[in-house]
Write an enzyme that holds these catalytic residues in place. Structure first.
Site, PDB file in Angstrom:
ATOM      1  N   ASP A 102       0.819  -1.212   0.000  1.00  0.00           N
ATOM      2  CA  ASP A 102       0.000   0.000   0.000  1.00  0.00           C
ATOM      3  C   ASP A 102       0.854   1.264   0.000  1.00  0.00           C
ATOM      4  O   ASP A 102       1.471   1.600   1.011  1.00  0.00           O
ATOM      5  CB  ASP A 102      -0.912  -0.033   1.230  1.00  0.00           C
ATOM      6  N   ASP A 144      -2.050   5.728  -5.247  1.00  0.00           N
ATOM      7  CA  ASP A 144      -2.370   4.881  -4.098  1.00  0.00           C
ATOM      8  C   ASP A 144      -2.697   3.460  -4.542  1.00  0.00           C
ATOM      9  O   ASP A 144      -3.773   3.189  -5.067  1.00  0.00           O
ATOM     10  CB  ASP A 144      -3.558   5.491  -3.348  1.00  0.00           C
TER      11      ASP A 144
END
Length: 508
Positions: A105, A292
């Protein structure tokens, strides 16, 4: 008998809910480490769980809390609905190695996994748990940790152990053993934990991220990592993350690089957005964006998402306040815009907003659909007015007639998105939906309907949703775009830590 049955039932549920597959890893002659990614197939159960999570969260969450860091009791990471994440990979922790499936992430910076001491959270019973007592390389730490996720929090404590990512072993890496996990989000998740690849500035507890240790200990050839996300649903290979470089076979041409403007997230500046070749005007003077990998969605300001919703026929909220503003003040607003007034100040000049130099459309569409006190109503009218001003300005640049501009603004009032939720669309219209174009580093990046529409099922049972969601971030952090897998799928993405930049190229 009862105990045996309960044990059998638990094993059965574990077998049904845990994703069992392997991810490949490879050390190459060029000094890079490649981690094969697994891709979760979209299904109705996870989509329903996602909607329930958002519904339960809504009344307790406000956009103004989104970027609050270093609270006296806990830290805050970007609020995510990880049930929408699709890509995972495997790591191991400890000696002998204990395997965990994690999301890599770029929107957070900590490594956390469930602890064997997680007794009271049901989610922990459906995922692999770290057993410190079984690792000879474990080092006790004990520092408490808490990461808030809107209505809940992951809490636990820090520990140190050897973490293996591909063939790279990071000695004595600090990570969080989660002893408490919030409800449905992590209960139904197909991953055990999160491995954050963001900057240390947003790391909970000021913990040194795994990626930092890879670089500082000379474990990678170059301070670069890159993502290739395979968007072909028929291909068993989910994608690949390369630590230490890039894989040339996964992109075409040259990358367009833009500098990181705010360390913490992989944040950069972008230009205006176009819908079917038509500029929206909202980011004509620039907007901020974040790359992201921890979400499949693409999130942006309500003003622009409403315009996209209208263009693709997405369902939205019918806002009475919005329609009232257009009906009562539309012509006056148009006259002000024709007089070259700043769209952000038009609403204060006509008395709908009490402009103080900080008020802006980014205060959020949540207020536009609120009912109750006069204060909320005034704020709703103001937010609706500011959005309508942007819509009208966009149409004026296209030399539309006043009648057409007012009609367009009224139509958009029927397509205002629910904050941070996806909108349903007609699967039969996907092929005719417009291309949405982002301007980054002076280059245009197109997203086709096949890129931004999620389809579940086939035939009459099929369901389609837009991957665009609305979330309004107040200045100075906002307005902000969050470019998830919808964008990173068609565009191979390079995260250049050494030079502080992000690069995009057409994926191959």
């Amino acid at each position: 008998m009862g105990t045996r049955f309960q044990s059998f039932l638990l094993v059965f549920l574990l077998s049904c809910l845990i994703l069992i597959s392997t991810a490949s890893c490879e050390r190459n002659g060029d000094g890079t480490i490649r981690i094969g990614l697994k891709k979760r197939k979209l299904d109705r159960s996870n989509r329903l769980a996602s909607q329930l999570f958002l519904k339960n969260r809504g009344s307790h969450w406000s956009p103004k809390h989104y970027f609050r860091l270093n609270d006296e009791n806990a830290d805050m990471v970007p609020l995510k609905n990880y049930l929408d994440a699709q890509y995972y990979g495997d790591i191991t922790i400890g000696t002998p190695p204990q395997k965990f499936t994690v999301i890599f992430d770029t929107g957070s910076s900590n490594l956390w996994i469930p602890s064997t001491k997680c007794y009271l959270s049901v989610a922990c019973y459906f995922h692999s748990k770290y057993k410190a007592s079984q690792s000879s390389s474990y080092r006790k730490n004990g520092k408490p940790a808490s990461i808030r996720y809107g209505t809940g929090a992951i809490s636990g404590y820090f520990s140190n152990d050897d973490v293996k990512v591909g063939d790279i072993v990071v000695k004595e890496q600090e990570f969080i053993e989660a002893t408490s996990e919030p409800g449905i989000t992590f209960l139904l998740a197909k991953f055990d934990g999160i491995l954050g690849l963001g900057f240390k500035e947003i790391s909970v507890g000021n913990s040194t991220p795994v990626w930092y240790n890879m670089v500082e200990k000379g474990l990678v050839k170059e301070p670069i990592f890159s993502f290739w996300l395979n968007r072909n649903p028929k291909d068993p290979e989910g994608g690949e993350i390369v630590f230490g470089g890039v894989d040339p076979k996964h992109f075409k041409g040259e990358h367009t690089f833009v500098p990181v403007t705010h360390k913490g997230y992989w944040q950069f500046d972008m230009g205006d957005l176009q819908i079917a070749g038509k500029p929206t005007g909202y980011c004509a003077k620039g907007c901020s964006a974040i790359a992201d990998s921890g979400t499949s969605l693409l999130t942006g300001p309500s003003t622009v998402i409403t315009m996209i919703n209208h263009a693709i026929g997405a369902q939205g909220i019918v806002s009475r306040e919005c329609k009232a503003v257009v009906d009562q003040y539309g012509k006056t607003m148009l006259n002000s815009l024709l007089a070259q007034e700043d769209p952000k100040k038009v609403c204060s000049q006509i008395g709908v907003c009490a402009y103080d130099g900080t008020q802006s459309v980014s205060m959020g569409i949540q207020s536009v659909v609120d009912d109750g006190t006069s204060g909320l109503l005034n704020q709703a009218m103001c937010s609706a007015c500011e959005m309508a001003a942007v819509w009208m300005e966009s149409e004026l640049t296209q030399n539309q007639t006043q009648e057409r501009i007012l009609a367009y603004a009224a139509e958009l009032c029927d397509h205002i998105p629910t904050q941070n939720q996806q909108s349903a669309v007609d699967c039969g219209r996907v092929s005719s939906m417009p291309i949405v174009t982002f301007s980054i580093g002076g280059r245009s990046f197109d997203l086709t309907p096949q890129d931004y529409i999620f389809k579940i099922g086939e035939g009459v049972e099929s369901q389609c949703t837009s991957g665009f969601t609305a979330m309004d971030i107040a200045p100075p952090r906002g307005p902000l775009w969050i470019l998830g897998d919808i964008f990173m799928g068609p565009y191979h993405t390079v995260f250049d830590y050494g030079k502080g930049r992000v690069g995009f190229a057409k994926a191959a």
